[in-house]
Design a protein around this motif. Sequence first.
Motif, mmCIF file in Angstrom:
data_model
loop_
_atom_site.group_PDB
_atom_site.id
_atom_site.type_symbol
_atom_site.label_atom_id
_atom_site.label_comp_id
_atom_site.label_asym_id
_atom_site.label_seq_id
_atom_site.Cartn_x
_atom_site.Cartn_y
_atom_site.Cartn_z
ATOM 1 N N LEU A 163 164.381 20.879 -0.027
ATOM 2 C CA LEU A 163 163.861 19.579 0.355
ATOM 3 C C LEU A 163 164.388 19.258 1.746
ATOM 4 O O LEU A 163 165.601 19.232 1.964
ATOM 5 N N ALA A 164 163.481 19.018 2.696
ATOM 6 C CA ALA A 164 163.868 18.802 4.088
ATOM 7 C C ALA A 164 163.277 17.486 4.579
ATOM 8 O O ALA A 164 162.057 17.337 4.649
ATOM 9 N N ASP A 165 164.156 16.535 4.915
ATOM 10 C CA ASP A 165 163.734 15.201 5.339
ATOM 11 C C ASP A 165 163.865 15.102 6.855
ATOM 12 O O ASP A 165 164.947 14.815 7.372
ATOM 13 N N GLU A 166 162.766 15.369 7.563
ATOM 14 C CA GLU A 166 162.715 15.332 9.023
ATOM 15 C C GLU A 166 163.910 16.045 9.657
ATOM 16 O O GLU A 166 164.639 15.464 10.467
ATOM 17 N N PRO A 167 164.130 17.312 9.325
ATOM 18 C CA PRO A 167 165.342 17.994 9.792
ATOM 19 C C PRO A 167 165.383 18.234 11.294
ATOM 20 O O PRO A 167 166.457 18.497 11.843
ATOM 21 N N PHE A 168 164.227 18.157 11.972
ATOM 22 C CA PHE A 168 164.193 18.437 13.411
ATOM 23 C C PHE A 168 163.888 17.198 14.242
ATOM 24 O O PHE A 168 163.658 17.290 15.444
ATOM 25 N N GLY A 169 163.883 16.033 13.602
ATOM 26 C CA GLY A 169 163.461 14.815 14.280
ATOM 27 C C GLY A 169 164.331 14.415 15.452
ATOM 28 O O GLY A 169 163.858 13.762 16.385
ATOM 29 N N ALA A 170 165.619 14.796 15.433
ATOM 30 C CA ALA A 170 166.537 14.374 16.496
ATOM 31 C C ALA A 170 166.691 15.426 17.596
ATOM 32 O O ALA A 170 167.467 15.222 18.528
ATOM 33 N N LEU A 171 165.954 16.529 17.499
ATOM 34 C CA LEU A 171 166.116 17.625 18.458
ATOM 35 C C LEU A 171 165.138 17.487 19.622
ATOM 36 O O LEU A 171 164.065 16.899 19.487
ATOM 37 N N ASP A 172 165.512 18.060 20.763
ATOM 38 C CA ASP A 172 164.595 18.076 21.895
ATOM 39 C C ASP A 172 163.450 19.044 21.624
ATOM 40 O O ASP A 172 163.517 19.872 20.703
ATOM 41 N N ALA A 173 162.395 18.949 22.432
ATOM 42 C CA ALA A 173 161.147 19.674 22.161
ATOM 43 C C ALA A 173 161.351 21.188 22.110
ATOM 44 O O ALA A 173 160.837 21.865 21.211
ATOM 45 N N LEU A 174 162.099 21.743 23.066
ATOM 46 C CA LEU A 174 162.282 23.195 23.103
ATOM 47 C C LEU A 174 163.102 23.675 21.912
ATOM 48 O O LEU A 174 162.793 24.726 21.318
ATOM 49 N N THR A 175 164.131 22.918 21.548
ATOM 50 C CA THR A 175 164.947 23.306 20.394
ATOM 51 C C THR A 175 164.129 23.221 19.118
ATOM 52 O O THR A 175 164.257 24.063 18.224
ATOM 53 N N ARG A 176 163.252 22.219 19.026
ATOM 54 C CA ARG A 176 162.405 22.090 17.839
ATOM 55 C C ARG A 176 161.505 23.300 17.680
ATOM 56 O O ARG A 176 161.310 23.805 16.566
ATOM 57 N N ILE A 177 160.940 23.788 18.780
ATOM 58 C CA ILE A 177 160.073 24.963 18.717
ATOM 59 C C ILE A 177 160.832 26.157 18.148
ATOM 60 O O ILE A 177 160.340 26.895 17.288
ATOM 61 N N LYS A 178 162.068 26.352 18.618
ATOM 62 C CA LYS A 178 162.883 27.455 18.120
ATOM 63 C C LYS A 178 163.205 27.275 16.638
ATOM 64 O O LYS A 178 163.173 28.234 15.856
ATOM 65 N N MET A 179 163.503 26.051 16.237
ATOM 66 C CA MET A 179 163.834 25.796 14.843
ATOM 67 C C MET A 179 162.620 25.957 13.933
ATOM 68 O O MET A 179 162.750 26.386 12.779
ATOM 69 N N HIS A 180 161.431 25.633 14.440
ATOM 70 C CA HIS A 180 160.212 25.874 13.662
ATOM 71 C C HIS A 180 160.095 27.356 13.321
ATOM 72 O O HIS A 180 159.828 27.723 12.169
ATOM 73 N N GLY A 181 160.271 28.197 14.339
ATOM 74 C CA GLY A 181 160.170 29.631 14.108
ATOM 75 C C GLY A 181 161.222 30.124 13.134
ATOM 76 O O GLY A 181 160.940 30.973 12.272
ATOM 77 N N LEU A 182 162.453 29.597 13.256
ATOM 78 C CA LEU A 182 163.528 30.015 12.363
ATOM 79 C C LEU A 182 163.241 29.605 10.927
ATOM 80 O O LEU A 182 163.410 30.406 9.998
ATOM 81 N N LEU A 183 162.808 28.358 10.724
ATOM 82 C CA LEU A 183 162.546 27.896 9.367
ATOM 83 C C LEU A 183 161.448 28.714 8.712
ATOM 84 O O LEU A 183 161.576 29.125 7.542
#
Length: 269
Positions: A163-183
């Motif tokens: 269960l993931a509640d907006e886990p990337f909401g506080a990250l900057d755009a480039l970091t979010r892209i990387k985290m999307h790929g990782l998840l």
Amino acid sequence: MATHTGGLTRTCAPAPAVGAADAAVRTARLVRRFGERAVLRELDLTLASGEFTALLGRSGSGKSTLLRAIAGLDHEVAGSGLLEVAERVSLSFQDSRLLPWLRLLDNVVLGVGGPGAGERGLAALAEVGLDGRDRAWPHELSGGEQQRAALARALVRDPELLLADEPFGALDALTRIKMHGLLRELYERHRPAVLLVTHDVDEAVELADRVLVLEEGRISVDLTIDLPAPRTRRDPQFQEYRDTLLAALGVAQPQITFEEKNHHDAYVR
């Protein structure tokens, strides 16, 4: 094991293998009130084992309330039917919730018992790209690294349901892209059922294979995302899914000219 809460029977049982008919989550007529206001209104929901689902909704629609109910954190939820949830559940939040007085490995394995917990924690850190950082303090990590650590903490528990509640909401755009790929990579490797709460329509279409829209306490849209990986936002089908979900959320799309569209396509290409 079954527990009774506010008229609701909550059952935690081992989740079936991927592809089985049973579900990682099943709710029936779920209700949650805050005073006179009903946030969840006899909500029915089934999440298949191994399914990646994103949950969208306007602010105050009850997304986090539903997540907390499924996680067993809300003891005021009621329902006339069953709430069935997989036995091993992990949660990930916008805040990584690392304890500042514990080093990274100790944070990751906190509450994990049994022999080999440390080795499992090190393996989880390596999976999320934090190999060699096990002795680091949380304040020494960037925001993206802290969220990687939070994913490692979820993985080390071998969850059947994440269960993931907006886990990337506080990250900057480039970091979010990387985290999307990782998840998505971790999901493909471990195949838990995932319920991702997000405000980001593009994030939902990019990551999930099923997107739900919560409106007035009920599921108003249940959309299967039939796109091959890797997904690109330039794909016309991606844009169609995006427009459908934005319309369901009451967001009107601006009309652009043919020249503006060509300029945009050339820019993102």
